[in-house]
Design an enzyme around this catalytic site. Structure first.
Site, PDB file in Angstrom:
ATOM      1  N   ASN A 221       0.788  -1.120   0.034  1.00 14.13           N
ATOM      2  CA  ASN A 221       0.251   0.026   0.016  1.00 14.13           C
ATOM      3  C   ASN A 221       0.860   1.156  -0.069  1.00 14.13           C
ATOM      4  OD1 ASN A 221       0.615   0.651   2.791  1.00 14.13           O
ATOM      5  ND2 ASN A 221      -0.321  -1.327   3.237  1.00 14.13           N
ATOM      6  N   ASP A 290      -4.239  -6.377   4.694  1.00 12.43           N
ATOM      7  CA  ASP A 290      -5.411  -7.154   5.179  1.00 12.43           C
ATOM      8  C   ASP A 290      -5.250  -8.514   4.828  1.00 12.43           C
ATOM      9  OD1 ASP A 290      -6.626  -5.006   6.883  1.00 12.43           O
ATOM     10  OD2 ASP A 290      -7.575  -4.320   5.059  1.00 12.43           O
ATOM     11  N   PRO A 316      -3.147 -11.930   9.867  1.00 19.89           N
ATOM     12  CA  PRO A 316      -3.285 -11.838  11.414  1.00 19.89           C
ATOM     13  C   PRO A 316      -3.714 -10.224  11.894  1.00 19.89           C
ATOM     14  CG  PRO A 316      -1.040 -12.346  11.107  1.00 19.89           C
ATOM     15  CD  PRO A 316      -1.758 -12.575   9.682  1.00 19.89           C
ATOM     16  N   ILE A 318      -3.029  -7.665  14.172  1.00 18.82           N
ATOM     17  CA  ILE A 318      -1.927  -7.252  15.223  1.00 18.82           C
ATOM     18  C   ILE A 318      -2.641  -6.656  16.265  1.00 18.82           C
ATOM     19  CG2 ILE A 318       0.365  -6.106  15.416  1.00 18.82           C
ATOM     20  CD1 ILE A 318       1.053  -6.671  12.708  1.00 18.82           C
ATOM     21  N   LEU A 319      -3.239  -5.495  15.963  1.00 19.19           N
ATOM     22  CA  LEU A 319      -3.924  -4.711  16.946  1.00 19.19           C
ATOM     23  C   LEU A 319      -5.003  -5.524  17.873  1.00 19.19           C
ATOM     24  CD1 LEU A 319      -5.233  -1.258  15.376  1.00 19.19           C
ATOM     25  CD2 LEU A 319      -3.858  -1.518  17.353  1.00 19.19           C
ATOM     26  N   PHE A 334      -4.737   3.059  14.490  1.00 16.99           N
ATOM     27  CA  PHE A 334      -4.843   4.030  13.525  1.00 16.99           C
ATOM     28  C   PHE A 334      -6.019   3.417  12.415  1.00 16.99           C
ATOM     29  CE2 PHE A 334      -1.563   6.346  15.116  1.00 16.99           C
ATOM     30  CZ  PHE A 334      -1.418   7.545  14.447  1.00 16.99           C
ATOM     31  N   LYS A 352     -12.320  -3.866  18.342  1.00 17.44           N
ATOM     32  CA  LYS A 352     -10.927  -4.486  18.689  1.00 17.44           C
ATOM     33  C   LYS A 352     -10.571  -4.309  20.203  1.00 17.44           C
ATOM     34  CE  LYS A 352      -9.330  -4.441  13.856  1.00 17.44           C
ATOM     35  NZ  LYS A 352      -8.376  -4.391  13.058  1.00 17.44           N
TER      36      LYS A 352
END
Length: 409
Positions: A221, A290, A316, A318-319, A334, A352
């Site tokens: 990205n 993603d 996965p 992470i957050l 973010f 999350k």
């Protein structure tokens, strides 16, 4: 309106010669409302747009425009002003004025004062969108930032020339609020010996990830990593022990920061989990892919068929993984969005189980991915706050100040 210290702060406003100079009268008024003592210096061309008399009436001080003012002490007005200022704001900072400041010229009062002052200098760019995007202007801005100048703006929208894009000067109310935030943050640092994160351990992710397709291709990205690296520098400056897990970016490691380089989302997760133990704060600033390719080709895929399909599997999270830990740190995420920013950010915050989320609209020209400036809308379960467009290091300091405030409640 954010208040500042009871001790009066001295703000020197330098006005360049652009159409946005008409806003300077309101800017002086807004700064005075916040208790600042304001003095004004003008370029010769600025006086074609607004009269010194107007600004003198609003500021309560004579307006300076001459490099050698016979009325000034020893005719050295630029030295007097340079010593007097606690903060210098250049608004509007035209393309011409930015170029001359960057070149270190001392050809008029504003540029000479910038050379002579030890005060912080905030630049508020204002110009045609094509002039702002020009490589010369961008190089000047990058050079000025690298030397400690702060950028406030620009905003994006309709311009006096009839074009639309980045280059509008921030509104006077926004600039005055940024000045208030600058002094408020400075006062907090002074009260805490400039180390509000002393004794804290911070883990930050930054940049993109690369998900391999074959040995020569990958999915990624537009993330540059600039925001995450700014956060790492700001956190280190505020006294934290900082570990930075960085995707593939071309940025120098901030002084005092421990850096771990990774490629893929799985690499980043592994590095985070290896280092998250006993961390006080985790900031997931990286733009993690993603999805990844299910089967990475061992050899370069040759161009043959008209179409090619790739099977992708979810990476996965992470957050969410860090937020689910039993002894979790204060977790900040973010959210880069292109629409419905608040809706998606609040959903991510809740889904999350984050402590805080910083959202930005990457569809706005001149901020977000690859840009040197950004604006954030920060949400937490009990509140929210907008952080207006400014350079990413200033924005990082503002966000970290919010994190310190919420974490210690």
């Amino acid at each position: 309106m954010m208040s500042v210290s009871l001790i009066t702060k001295n703000v020197l406003l330098g006005i360049g010669g652009g159409i946005a100079a008409y806003k300077s009268a309101d800017l002086v008024r807004r700064l005075k409302e916040r208790g600042f003592d304001v003095r004004v210096v003008m370029s010769q061309s600025a006086m074609e747009f607004i009269t010194p008399l107007t600004l003198q009436a609003l500021s309560g001080h004579p307006v300076s425009s001459s490099l050698l003012d016979p009325a000034a002490e020893a005719a050295m007005g630029h030295i007097e002003l340079a010593r007097w200022a606690d903060l210098v704001i250049i608004a509007p900072a035209t393309a011409n004025l930015l170029a001359r400041i960057n070149a270190g010229m001392a050809d008029e009062l504003i540029t000479t004062t910038c050379l002579a002052t030890e005060a912080p200098i905030a630049l508020c760019p204002a110009m045609n969108q094509q002039m702002y995007r020009n490589l010369a202007t961008q190089a000047n801005l990058a050079s000025l930032q690298s030397r400690g100048y702060t950028l406030w703006g620009p905003a994006s929208g309709s311009q006096a020339c009839g074009e639309v894009g980045p280059g509008r000067m921030l509104e006077p109310l926004e600039i005055a609020e940024l000045a208030s935030r600058f002094f408020a943050t400075k006062d907090v640092y002074a009260e805490q010996e400039s180390q509000p994160l002393a004794g804290q351990s911070v883990l930050i992710t930054a940049g993109p990830t690369r998900e391999a397709i074959d040995p020569v291709r990958y999915i990624s990205n537009h993330s540059s990593g600039k925001m995450g690296f700014a956060l790492a520098k700001a956190a280190a400056d505020m006294g934290a022990a900082v570990t930075l897990v960085a995707g593939p970016v071309n940025l120098a490691t901030p002084e005092g920061v421990t850096r771990i380089d990774v490629e893929s989302a799985q690499n980043m997760l592994d590095a985070v989990m290896d280092n998250v133990d006993k961390k006080d704060i985790f900031i997931g600033c990286a733009a993690v892919a993603d999805y990844r390719v299910n089967d990475i080709a061992a050899c370069k895929i040759k161009k043959s068929a008209e179409e090619m399909q790739l099977a992708l599997v979810r990476n996965p999270d992470i957050l969410a993984t860090v937020a689910s830990l039993a002894n979790r740190p204060f977790v900040v995420g973010f959210a880069a969005e292109t629409h419905d920013v608040e809706t998606y950010a609040r959903d991510k915050l809740k889904r999350k189980n984050l402590n805080m989320i910083a959202a930005n609209d990457v569809s706005v020209a001149g901020q977000g991915f690859n840009a040197d400036a950004n604006a954030l809308r920060v949400f937490w379960p009990q509140g929210s706050q907008d952080l207006p467009a400014t350079d990413k290091l200033t924005l990082a300091r503002q966000l970290l100040s919010l994190i310190v405030k919420e974490k210690t409640k």
